[in-house]
Design a protein around this motif. Structure first.
Motif, PDB file in Angstrom:
ATOM      1  N   ILE A 150      -6.248  -7.043  -2.434  1.00  0.00           N
ATOM      2  CA  ILE A 150      -5.004  -6.739  -1.714  1.00  0.00           C
ATOM      3  C   ILE A 150      -3.829  -7.382  -2.440  1.00  0.00           C
ATOM      4  CG2 ILE A 150      -6.179  -6.589   0.521  1.00  0.00           C
ATOM      5  CD1 ILE A 150      -5.062  -9.402   1.150  1.00  0.00           C
ATOM      6  N   ASP A 154       0.220  -9.700   1.488  1.00  0.00           N
ATOM      7  CA  ASP A 154      -0.473  -9.291   2.723  1.00  0.00           C
ATOM      8  C   ASP A 154      -1.616 -10.225   3.074  1.00  0.00           C
ATOM      9  OD1 ASP A 154       1.191  -7.078   2.904  1.00  0.00           O
ATOM     10  OD2 ASP A 154      -0.152  -5.820   1.710  1.00  0.00           O
ATOM     11  N   LEU A 158      -4.095  -9.409   6.409  1.00  0.00           N
ATOM     12  CA  LEU A 158      -5.326  -8.691   6.081  1.00  0.00           C
ATOM     13  C   LEU A 158      -6.397  -9.736   5.768  1.00  0.00           C
ATOM     14  CD1 LEU A 158      -3.873  -5.858   3.804  1.00  0.00           C
ATOM     15  CD2 LEU A 158      -4.527  -5.685   6.210  1.00  0.00           C
ATOM     16  N   LEU A 203      -2.238   0.263  -5.481  1.00  0.00           N
ATOM     17  CA  LEU A 203      -2.170  -0.932  -4.629  1.00  0.00           C
ATOM     18  C   LEU A 203      -0.894  -1.717  -4.894  1.00  0.00           C
ATOM     19  CD1 LEU A 203      -3.559  -2.956  -2.642  1.00  0.00           C
ATOM     20  CD2 LEU A 203      -4.566  -4.032  -4.672  1.00  0.00           C
ATOM     21  N   ASP A 209      -3.277  -0.162   1.100  1.00  0.00           N
ATOM     22  CA  ASP A 209      -3.199  -1.503   1.679  1.00  0.00           C
ATOM     23  C   ASP A 209      -4.257  -2.420   1.079  1.00  0.00           C
ATOM     24  OD1 ASP A 209      -1.104  -1.169   3.852  1.00  0.00           O
ATOM     25  OD2 ASP A 209      -2.487   0.459   4.341  1.00  0.00           O
ATOM     26  N   GLY A 210      -5.325  -1.833   0.598  1.00  0.00           N
ATOM     27  CA  GLY A 210      -6.376  -2.610  -0.038  1.00  0.00           C
ATOM     28  C   GLY A 210      -7.330  -1.708  -0.784  1.00  0.00           C
TER      29      GLY A 210
END
Length: 501
Positions: A150, A154, A158, A203, A209-210
């Motif tokens: 990630i 974040d 996350l 990414l 997001d991941g």
């Protein structure tokens, strides 16, 4: 005649589609008959002996998966490195042959293996029950969890798999991780791409997001980019470890690989020697790695792009002219063949045609190089479009032109050659120019079978430099310069034709 025409069209269209299942059925029958023999006969197959006689071990991989396999630059040339590459070098050395690496998309590796394009797969491939139906695996030589990669920004929000509910998670097509997302993360939006480097680029630009990937690879990317962060997904493991994949029945080759793997595991070469070497490649290379230092990669890609375009244009024009005349012919058989060819080639994607020629026809002609397969597919596709352009140009000439030429004493062939065709060429020149420019850009599609044209080389630069946008910008500018120059040349000749007529 209409009935015959319909049946002939159906046969021609269905033939390529039927070829693959027939080949697969033959392979299945061969595999079944092979498995029906006794164990000693299977163990004594001659796959290893054939490799030794050939003198090369052709290994398929997707070289964008550090530290397993990735590319680096040495004296301006591409060098494949990583601990799986080191393993394959050791295997090739043990059986006394030369190692040849074929770099392609991960989701094309199994097809390449089944069609005989490669002898084995070394691509961080996990053992699964589904894959066991198609290939034979060696012993396991590496195991690892699946990690999320990630953006570090974040990191606080996350923290586990549930954190990705309603968010976009990427994985490389055909990998175990892509299956895990759909099975164990039903509330996440799974997205896949052929190249892992493209996913990492997405990414970084927050398209994803991941990304779910192998632990060693996630850690490798995170350690070489301070803006990325990797953590254990703690998703349940539904597959075995990493192993080499071989065609069904290649027992002697599998046994030879297992001997090498046993020696490697006993000495713990992967953890003690090869992974540290891979990390050192990534660390030391990062300090001097710039996109512009890869100009030789772009130059080589440009060379292959021009070769594909020029040769395909030549044969595409010949095929287009031939099938245009066949379609205009009063002979029903020739007309039907031309219609089937044109409609089938225009009705299927070029990428599918390229892969069919390489993996389908290539399964029959084992020595068919990827470059030649790409040229054949692009030429056939171009011929279908050129045929319609030429046909429309010929039909745009009034019938009175032919009658006037015949009244001056010209026979049918001379009238076509000296009166009809020159006028038709002037009318279709802009359309032909547009097809040429489109062909130049569409040549990038042959990268899917490992041809080192401009787009393929761009992906190598992205993988090696961990930069995504700048290599694409350079490639985009190269294509623009090529197409702009070509359009100027075409406009010049268009002006000359207007002046003449």
């Amino acid at each position: 005649m209409k009935c015959f025409k319909h049946w002939l069209m159906l046969i021609i269209i269905a033939f390529p589609i039927l070829c693959a299942p027939v080949s697969a059925l033959a392979a299945d029958e061969s595999s079944s008959s092979s498995s029906a023999t006794n164990t000693s006969q299977v163990a004594e197959n001659d796959s290893l002996q054939k490799i030794k006689q050939k003198g090369t071990l052709v290994v398929g991989t997707s070289a964008d998966y550090p530290p397993y396999e990735f590319t680096t630059k040495e004296h301006g040339k591409t060098k494949y490195v990583g601990f799986e590459v080191s393993l394959m070098k050791q295997f090739a050395k043990d059986i006394g042959v030369k190692l040849v690496i074929k770099n392609m998309d991960f989701d094309s590796l199994l097809v390449a293996l089944e069609t005989g394009k490669i002898d084995c797969i070394a691509g961080a491939m996990n053992i699964t029950n589904e894959r066991k139906k198609s290939v034979d695996f060696s012993d396991v030589y590496y195991t690892g969890d699946s990690y999320f990669l990630i953006n570090k920004s974040d990191k606080d929000k996350l923290v586990n798999a549930k954190s990705f509910n309603g968010k976009t998670v990427g994985a490389q097509n055909g990998t175990l991780q892509s299956t895990m997302i759909s099975k164990d993360m039903p509330q996440a939006n799974g997205m896949g791409l052929a190249k892992l480097s493209s996913l990492v680029i997405g990414l970084q630009s927050h398209k994803y997001d991941g990304i779910l990937m192998d632990a060693a690879t996630a850690k490798a990317y995170a350690s070489n980019n301070s803006n990325l962060y990797a953590f254990n997904s703690k998703l349940p493991v539904t597959a075995g470890g990493i192993a080499l994949a071989f065609p069904k029945g290649d027992t002697s080759l599998v046994n030879a690989a297992n001997q090498t793997i046993k020696k490697v595991n006993d000495e713990d070469l992967i953890n003690k020697k090869w992974i540290p070497e891979s990390a050192q490649y990534m660390k030391s290379y990062k300090k001097q790695n710039t996109v512009l230092s890869y100009w030789r990669y772009f130059a080589k890609g440009l060379e292959y792009t021009l070769i594909i375009t020029i040769v395909s244009v030549f044969f595409g024009f010949i095929l287009g002219t031939l099938f245009a005349l066949m379609r205009l012919s009063k002979n029903k058989l020739l007309h039907t063949i031309a219609v089937c060819y044109i409609e089938f080639l225009r009705g299927t994607p070029m990428m599918v045609q390229i892969m069919f020629v390489y993996f389908g026809i290539g399964a029959i002609i084992q020595s068919l190089p990827a470059l030649l397969a790409g040229i054949i597919a692009v030429s056939l596709n171009s011929g279908a479009y050129v045929a319609e352009i030429i046909r429309s140009g010929i039909q745009s000439i009034p019938l009175g032109q032919t009658e006037a030429a015949r009244s001056l004493g010209m026979d049918k062939n001379k009238a076509f050659r000296y009166v009809i065709m020159p006028q038709a060429l002037k009318n279709i020149w802009p359309a032909l120019g547009n097809e040429l420019i489109t062909l130049l850009k569409d040549s990038s599609l042959v990268s899917v079978i490992g041809v080192t044209e401009l787009m393929f080389q761009t992906q190598l630069v992205q993988s090696a430099t961990y930069k995504g946008v700048l290599p694409l910008f350079i490639t985009m500018m190269i294509y623009f310069i090529l197409t702009f120059t070509l359009s100027r040349i075409l406009l010049y000749f268009e002006g000359r034709m207007k002046h003449v007529h």
